[in-house]
Design a protein around this motif. Structure first.
Motif, mmCIF file in Angstrom:
data_model
loop_
_atom_site.group_PDB
_atom_site.id
_atom_site.type_symbol
_atom_site.label_atom_id
_atom_site.label_comp_id
_atom_site.label_asym_id
_atom_site.label_seq_id
_atom_site.Cartn_x
_atom_site.Cartn_y
_atom_site.Cartn_z
ATOM 1 N N GLY A 146 0.810 -1.312 -0.068
ATOM 2 C CA GLY A 146 0.031 0.104 -0.134
ATOM 3 C C GLY A 146 0.722 1.404 0.010
ATOM 4 N N VAL A 147 2.126 1.223 0.245
ATOM 5 C CA VAL A 147 3.052 2.301 0.205
ATOM 6 C C VAL A 147 3.457 2.755 -1.364
ATOM 7 C CG1 VAL A 147 5.212 3.291 0.907
ATOM 8 C CG2 VAL A 147 3.759 2.035 2.551
ATOM 9 N N THR A 148 3.385 3.976 -1.600
ATOM 10 C CA THR A 148 3.819 4.112 -2.912
ATOM 11 C C THR A 148 4.832 5.458 -2.745
ATOM 12 O OG1 THR A 148 2.046 5.836 -3.179
ATOM 13 C CG2 THR A 148 1.789 3.564 -4.036
ATOM 14 N N SER A 149 5.312 5.584 -1.955
ATOM 15 C CA SER A 149 6.453 6.714 -1.890
ATOM 16 C C SER A 149 7.166 6.334 -0.459
ATOM 17 C CB SER A 149 5.922 8.083 -1.937
ATOM 18 O OG SER A 149 5.027 8.286 -0.631
ATOM 19 N N LEU A 150 8.443 7.124 -0.750
ATOM 20 C CA LEU A 150 9.459 7.215 0.418
ATOM 21 C C LEU A 150 9.642 8.823 0.629
ATOM 22 C CD1 LEU A 150 11.712 4.041 0.483
ATOM 23 C CD2 LEU A 150 9.555 4.370 1.979
ATOM 24 N N SER A 151 9.657 9.436 1.663
ATOM 25 C CA SER A 151 10.276 10.748 1.741
ATOM 26 C C SER A 151 11.879 10.829 1.825
ATOM 27 C CB SER A 151 9.580 11.361 2.903
ATOM 28 O OG SER A 151 9.946 10.609 4.426
ATOM 29 N N SER A 152 12.189 12.031 1.383
ATOM 30 C CA SER A 152 13.637 12.491 1.582
ATOM 31 C C SER A 152 13.826 12.100 2.968
ATOM 32 C CB SER A 152 13.812 13.935 1.267
ATOM 33 O OG SER A 152 15.208 14.149 1.417
ATOM 34 N N GLY A 153 15.224 11.418 3.266
ATOM 35 C CA GLY A 153 15.768 10.977 4.609
ATOM 36 C C GLY A 153 14.946 9.732 5.215
ATOM 37 N N ALA A 154 14.071 9.203 4.389
ATOM 38 C CA ALA A 154 13.501 7.918 5.121
ATOM 39 C C ALA A 154 14.651 6.750 4.974
ATOM 40 C CB ALA A 154 12.354 7.160 4.067
ATOM 41 N N GLY A 155 15.693 6.900 4.350
ATOM 42 C CA GLY A 155 16.692 5.602 4.213
ATOM 43 C C GLY A 155 17.790 6.093 5.522
ATOM 44 N N ASP A 156 17.555 7.220 6.151
ATOM 45 C CA ASP A 156 18.534 7.504 7.102
ATOM 46 C C ASP A 156 18.392 7.103 8.783
ATOM 47 O OD1 ASP A 156 19.216 9.268 5.019
ATOM 48 O OD2 ASP A 156 18.470 10.953 5.861
ATOM 49 N N ASP A 157 17.107 6.695 8.684
ATOM 50 C CA ASP A 157 16.886 5.869 10.073
ATOM 51 C C ASP A 157 15.647 5.174 9.900
ATOM 52 O OD1 ASP A 157 15.655 5.541 12.843
ATOM 53 O OD2 ASP A 157 15.985 7.545 13.164
ATOM 54 N N ALA A 158 15.893 3.883 10.310
ATOM 55 C CA ALA A 158 14.891 2.899 10.038
ATOM 56 C C ALA A 158 13.339 3.247 10.607
ATOM 57 C CB ALA A 158 15.275 1.626 10.951
ATOM 58 N N SER A 159 13.494 4.077 11.684
ATOM 59 C CA SER A 159 11.829 4.563 12.295
ATOM 60 C C SER A 159 11.407 5.435 11.161
ATOM 61 C CB SER A 159 12.430 5.109 13.518
ATOM 62 O OG SER A 159 12.814 6.517 13.399
ATOM 63 N N ARG A 160 11.853 5.820 10.070
ATOM 64 C CA ARG A 160 11.113 6.540 9.176
ATOM 65 C C ARG A 160 10.708 6.018 7.990
ATOM 66 N NH1 ARG A 160 14.486 11.940 7.656
ATOM 67 N NH2 ARG A 160 12.209 12.285 7.111
ATOM 68 N N LEU A 161 11.004 4.717 8.140
ATOM 69 C CA LEU A 161 10.432 3.710 6.911
ATOM 70 C C LEU A 161 8.902 3.428 7.423
ATOM 71 C CD1 LEU A 161 13.188 1.201 6.215
ATOM 72 C CD2 LEU A 161 12.349 3.113 4.651
ATOM 73 N N PRO A 162 8.161 2.747 6.531
ATOM 74 C CA PRO A 162 7.060 2.382 6.817
ATOM 75 C C PRO A 162 6.914 1.222 7.643
ATOM 76 C CG PRO A 162 7.089 2.562 4.424
ATOM 77 C CD PRO A 162 8.502 2.817 5.129
ATOM 78 N N LYS A 163 5.779 0.953 8.485
ATOM 79 C CA LYS A 163 5.753 -0.270 9.450
ATOM 80 C C LYS A 163 6.110 -1.539 8.760
ATOM 81 C CE LYS A 163 2.878 -2.472 13.066
ATOM 82 N NZ LYS A 163 2.509 -2.364 13.951
ATOM 83 N N GLY A 164 6.961 -2.239 9.107
ATOM 84 C CA GLY A 164 7.197 -3.780 8.761
ATOM 85 C C GLY A 164 8.356 -3.619 7.551
ATOM 86 N N ALA A 165 8.722 -2.546 7.154
ATOM 87 C CA ALA A 165 10.000 -2.155 6.185
ATOM 88 C C ALA A 165 11.405 -2.319 7.146
ATOM 89 C CB ALA A 165 9.891 -1.201 5.526
ATOM 90 N N TYR A 166 12.226 -2.722 6.695
ATOM 91 C CA TYR A 166 13.570 -2.434 7.207
ATOM 92 C C TYR A 166 14.791 -2.256 5.967
ATOM 93 C CZ TYR A 166 14.344 -7.676 6.329
ATOM 94 O OH TYR A 166 14.733 -8.791 5.740
ATOM 95 N N MET A 167 15.806 -2.088 6.694
ATOM 96 C CA MET A 167 17.056 -1.827 5.599
ATOM 97 C C MET A 167 17.977 -2.982 6.212
ATOM 98 S SD MET A 167 17.401 2.165 5.462
ATOM 99 C CE MET A 167 16.821 2.730 7.216
ATOM 100 N N VAL A 168 18.549 -3.513 4.987
ATOM 101 C CA VAL A 168 19.796 -4.454 5.252
ATOM 102 C C VAL A 168 21.155 -3.512 5.154
ATOM 103 C CG1 VAL A 168 18.520 -6.461 4.435
ATOM 104 C CG2 VAL A 168 19.994 -5.258 2.973
ATOM 105 N N ARG A 169 22.319 -4.091 5.356
ATOM 106 C CA ARG A 169 23.470 -3.313 5.376
ATOM 107 C C ARG A 169 23.912 -2.977 4.031
ATOM 108 N NH1 ARG A 169 27.358 -7.536 6.513
ATOM 109 N NH2 ARG A 169 25.724 -9.061 6.160
ATOM 110 N N ASN A 170 24.334 -1.782 4.019
ATOM 111 C CA ASN A 170 24.832 -1.405 2.645
ATOM 112 C C ASN A 170 26.374 -1.778 2.459
ATOM 113 O OD1 ASN A 170 26.867 0.352 4.078
ATOM 114 N ND2 ASN A 170 25.166 1.995 4.064
ATOM 115 N N ASP A 171 26.866 -1.573 1.765
ATOM 116 C CA ASP A 171 28.566 -2.134 1.511
ATOM 117 C C ASP A 171 29.410 -1.658 2.444
ATOM 118 O OD1 ASP A 171 27.885 -4.109 -0.515
ATOM 119 O OD2 ASP A 171 28.499 -2.984 -2.141
ATOM 120 N N ALA A 172 29.069 -0.342 3.028
ATOM 121 C CA ALA A 172 29.923 0.210 4.217
ATOM 122 C C ALA A 172 29.766 -0.787 5.451
ATOM 123 C CB ALA A 172 29.821 1.549 4.204
ATOM 124 N N GLY A 173 28.643 -1.694 5.473
ATOM 125 C CA GLY A 173 28.273 -2.398 6.485
ATOM 126 C C GLY A 173 27.451 -1.740 7.400
#
Length: 172
Positions: free
Chosen positions: A85-112
């Motif tokens: 049901g999500v069709t957008s991510l705001s600027s800065g959503a990837g800066d902190d997991a709490s800014r992502l939609p409920k249930g979404a998460y980020m895995v490690r980038n290549d810097a770890g």
């Protein structure tokens, strides 16, 4: 920093992606890192998508630099299990997991680190940055939270219904 580029948007089917932060065809200063000698904002771009195919249950969003001098490119950002049901991510959503939609998460980038890491190409070079949104046919990607970006790519490619990309460049 100097920038010169052309952006291209592509879609395999009906899925389409847009970003005000990448609309000029190049990364904005905010999308550059604030480490490794770069002085950007280290803020993930705003993203909007539409045209998800029937059966979409989640999305995967990635930002990848195929031109990084690693021999395997560089994954700057990987977000998984974004609800259908999500069709957008705001600027800065990837800066902190709490800014992502409920249930979404980020895995490690290549810097770890499990968050967005801005671009920082070597001085005098221009790199491509590929922002991809994949429509996935299941709600939860079957990968562990400590998965590598390559594993997420492998599994999400097997489960995708469609994908759309924006390619922008960045230089300093």
């Amino acid at each position: 920093m100097s920038f010169l580029s052309v952006a291209t948007a592509a879609s395999a089917g009906s899925l389409a992606v847009e970003s005000r932060d990448m609309a000029s065809g190049r990364l904005a200063p905010e999308q550059f890192a604030n480490v490794f000698g770069c002085a950007g904002g280290n803020v993930s771009p705003e993203i909007r998508w539409s045209g998800a195919p029937e059966g979409t249950q989640s999305y995967v969003v990635t930002l990848y630099d195929p031109d990084a001098t690693t021999g395997s490119g560089f994954w700057h950002w990987v977000a998984v299990d974004i609800p259908a049901g999500v069709t957008s991510l705001s600027s800065g959503a990837g800066d902190d997991a709490s800014r992502l939609p409920k249930g979404a998460y980020m895995v490690r980038n290549d810097a770890g680190d499990a968050h967005f890491l801005g671009a920082c190409p070597p001085e005098g070079t221009t790199h491509r940055y590929v922002l991809t949104v994949k429509a996935i046919k299941i709600a939860k990607l079957p990968v562990p939270e400590n998965a590598t970006p390559a594993l997420v790519g492998f599994v999400s490619n097997m489960l995708k219904l469609d994908e759309a990309r924006i390619v922008a460049t960045g230089a300093r």
